[in-house]
Write an enzyme that holds these catalytic residues in place. Structure first.
Site, PDB file in Angstrom:
ATOM      1  N   SER A 468     -42.051  40.708  -5.302  1.00 53.53           N
ATOM      2  CA  SER A 468     -40.703  40.056  -4.467  1.00 53.53           C
ATOM      3  C   SER A 468     -39.980  39.146  -5.157  1.00 53.53           C
ATOM      4  O   SER A 468     -40.785  38.241  -5.948  1.00 53.53           O
ATOM      5  CB  SER A 468     -41.391  39.582  -3.192  1.00 53.53           C
ATOM      6  N   GLY A 469     -38.752  39.013  -5.579  1.00 54.80           N
ATOM      7  CA  GLY A 469     -38.269  37.976  -6.225  1.00 54.80           C
ATOM      8  C   GLY A 469     -37.890  38.488  -7.768  1.00 54.80           C
ATOM      9  O   GLY A 469     -37.355  37.695  -8.510  1.00 54.80           O
ATOM     10  N   LYS A 472     -35.237  43.285  -7.742  1.00 53.56           N
ATOM     11  CA  LYS A 472     -34.719  44.767  -7.539  1.00 53.56           C
ATOM     12  C   LYS A 472     -33.564  45.000  -6.727  1.00 53.56           C
ATOM     13  O   LYS A 472     -32.566  45.748  -7.198  1.00 53.56           O
ATOM     14  CB  LYS A 472     -35.955  45.229  -6.834  1.00 53.56           C
ATOM     15  N   SER A 540     -43.276  48.627  -3.386  1.00 52.34           N
ATOM     16  CA  SER A 540     -44.289  49.689  -3.635  1.00 52.34           C
ATOM     17  C   SER A 540     -45.263  49.330  -4.518  1.00 52.34           C
ATOM     18  O   SER A 540     -45.485  49.662  -5.630  1.00 52.34           O
ATOM     19  CB  SER A 540     -43.567  50.700  -4.381  1.00 52.34           C
TER      20      SER A 540
END
Length: 638
Positions: A468-469, A472, A540
């Site tokens: 996260s961050g 993406k 994922s």
């Protein structure tokens, strides 16, 4: 003893099976004195023992110490320390106990680990004057490492602290905060003076402000570990024999009960069959039921392939299936355990090649210091991640100790032993089980290749994975915009959008994460078969989940690792999630309290900690141009 504490029963001893406890703590905080008091004050001391110890102390010109009741070795009396684990029994009105007094001196911590591994509950002793020491914290961490969840804290030497409530509350608050930070919740924190006998068995008149249980009452409130027969059925297959036209599956029942007519599940093959008979050699009558601890042979109502190492269970209480799991190990090898090294793992009757994927935390048993390193030296204790080549049937040690422990072998020598934890990893069984029946795939009359010709490009799944961050979603949306501008059929599937609809019923546990990725993989495949380039933006975190999507989509799958370390992602924190995770407001947060497994062989790696958005998009466009372009003239000739 007060009768106001629930569970602290009076009268005749109720249970006959002892509860095994370990007593740990910083050296000189009074563990042996506490044990001596427990033995004496519960009336468990052999006749004449106290008098003999007092006489010996007088003869040697030494003041009597309660610790001498336990310290059996001459060297211990001379040196004033406990050098080996000592086992001794005492009993309360509720049940008998087996105490493992584990040494706290740094030279003898290996013995402490050996003793603590056999315990079901623990007493952590802390000096009221000295307070929580570094070794106190390390001993608490070691209890966590060994999977002991029933922990009571004894704040000793309250007489030296003037029996003051303020001092006790300060020590209590500090140890509760620390144990809470490593996932251990103490059942009780009891202020005592082991030397004077305060709050050991009888309530102390010197501490009227304390209304909780005494030490023995706190122990009586601990739950007994379940008997093997009370646990789910586990029958590791030892061998399969052909005898009188029968195929007999043989093994030892480690836990649970097995009956004729039971429907059995064989893991990890996921095949099922019913028990036709229980074969017992020399039995005078047919056996209909057999329990844990017995070796058994069974026949099935149908012939299925069964082999050594499989785990037999009931369908509704199956073990986990996974090719990756956490392990807490004690390392015995002369050569260090290191990341990337391969070993043979012996689990029940099975032998499996495994690789050390990660060394997370190492505890040096010389002083119990914790550190971050890539290898574990001899006699070290560590938390590691192991990955096997195939899916294994495993149990967590805390759920079933009999099938939750293993050993590692190298060159025919046992080099380590450990216990299994699935913390942060999903059960892969659901991904490998097809429930639907009478279902047949419908093929479109328009082939995927025809769609490519019409669209003037190939289709596929561009799977962006990363923390996260990492960037993406930013890259996915920018890539979609640029490809659409250039005439591509393209669409973005983003994690937040999917969870508003398709996966609105899922949370963020490891199992829910795995199911979310499976759903996205199936949808992405349909989009790609319809001729669209699908760009996905999902953390994922599990390699097995991404590999599963690769199996779903086949050659249409393109794994792109959007790489950035935790520090970089946390400095960006676009949604404020890292801050919440650090504050404990989000559980199972990838990179903080849950693992992220980097791709081993991604088709493309984009490092957003060193590359700008424009540079990253340029790399993605180059990749699409190389992989998704078709030669329409050549295709038309074909």
């Amino acid at each position: 003893m007060s009768d106001s504490i629930p569970g602290a029963t009076q009268g005749a001893t109720q249970g006959t099976t002892p509860l095994t406890i370990v007593i740990v703590g910083h050296v000189d905080h009074g563990k042996s004195t506490l044990v001596g008091r427990l033995i004496h004050d519960t009336g468990s001391m052999p006749d004449g023992k106290l008098e003999a110890i007092k006489a010996m102390s007088e003869k040697r010109g030494m003041p009597f110490e309660w610790a001498f009741l336990l310290d059996a070795f001459q060297a211990e009396r001379d040196q004033g320390i406990t050098i080996d684990t000592t086992q001794i029994q005492f009993k309360t009105a509720k049940r008998p106990y087996l105490i493992i007094d584990a040494p706290g001196h740094k030279e003898f911590l290996k013995n402490m680990i050996t003793g603590a591994a056999a315990a079901s509950a623990a007493l952590l002793v802390i000096d009221a004057v000295d307070g929580v020491q570094e070794q106190s914290r390390r001993h608490g961490y070691l209890l966590h490492l060994l999977g002991i969840r029933q922990v009571a804290v004894v704040v000793n030497k309250m007489d030296m602290a003037g029996y003051g409530e303020a001092r006790f509350r300060a020590v209590e608050g500090e140890i509760r905060r620390y144990l809470g930070s490593i996932g251990v919740t103490p059942s009780h924190v009891v202020p005592v003076s082991a030397r004077e006998g305060d709050n050991i068995v009888d309530r102390s008149a010197a501490m009227p402000w304390y209304q909780g249980p005494t030490v023995t009452q706190a122990l009586d409130l601990c739950a007994m570990p379940p008997e093997a027969v009370e646990l789910p059925l586990r029958l590791p297959v030892q061998d399969v024999y052909k005898f009188d036209q029968r195929r007999i599956i043989a093994g030892r029942i480690e836990s649970g009960t097995l009956k004729v007519g039971d429907t059995l599940l064989f893991s990890p093959s996921n095949k099922t069959a019913r028990v036709a008979s229980i074969e017992a050699w020399g039995a005078g009558a047919p056996v209909r039921q057999i329990e844990a601890g017995k070796s058994v042979g069974i026949t099935l109502d149908e012939q299925i392939f069964v082999e050594r190492g499989q785990i037999v269970s009931h369908v509704d209480s199956a073990p986990f299936e996974s090719n990756v799991f956490r392990a807490r190990i004690f390392w015995l090898g002369h050569a260090p355990l290191a990341r990337g090294k391969q070993y043979k793992m012996k689990l029940a009757t099975g032998e499996f090649p495994v690789e050390v994927q990660q060394v997370e935390t190492v505890i040096d048993v010389a002083d119990l210091a914790a550190g971050q390193t890539s290898q574990v030296e001899r006699n070290g204790v560590a938390e590691i991640v192991l990955r096997s080549r195939s899916v294994l049937a495993v149990d967590e040690f805390t759920g079933n100790p009999r099938t939750g422990r293993f050993v590692l072998v190298e060159s025919y020598d046992i080099v380590g032993g450990g216990i299994i934890s699935m913390q942060g990893y999903p059960d892969q069984r659901a991904q490998r089980t097809v429930v639907s029946t009478n279902i047949h795939e419908v093929e479109s009359r328009v082939s995927m290749e025809d769609r490519w010709l019409k669209n003037h490009h190939k289709s596929g799944v561009i799977w962006l994975t990363g923390l996260s961050g990492a960037g993406k979603t930013t890259l996915a949306l920018a890539l979609e915009h640029e490809l659409h501008r250039r005439g591509y059929q393209v669409y973005v599937l983003d994690g937040d959008n999917i969870r508003h609809g398709l996966s609105a019923d899922l949370g963020f546990s490891p199992d829910d994460r795995a199911e979310n990725i499976r759903r996205v993989g199936e949808v992405s495949k349909l989009f790609a078969q319809a001729g669209t380039i699908v760009v996905t933006a999902f953390i994922s975190p599990y390699r097995a989940d991404r590999d599963h999507v690769r199996e779903i989509a086949g050659d249409l799958f393109h794994e792109i690792h959007v790489k950035a370390d935790v520090a970089t992602c946390e400095s960006r924190d676009p949604k404020g999630l890292y801050k919440k995770a650090r504050a404990g407001q989000i559980k199972d947060f990838t990179g903080i309290s849950a693992p992220y497994e980097e791709p081993e062989a991604a088709e493309l790696v984009i490092d957003t900690s060193t590359q700008s958005i424009d540079q990253s998009i340029a790399l993605l466009l180059d990749y699409v141009g190389a992989r998704f372009t078709i030669d329409t003239k050549q295709a038309a000739k074909g």
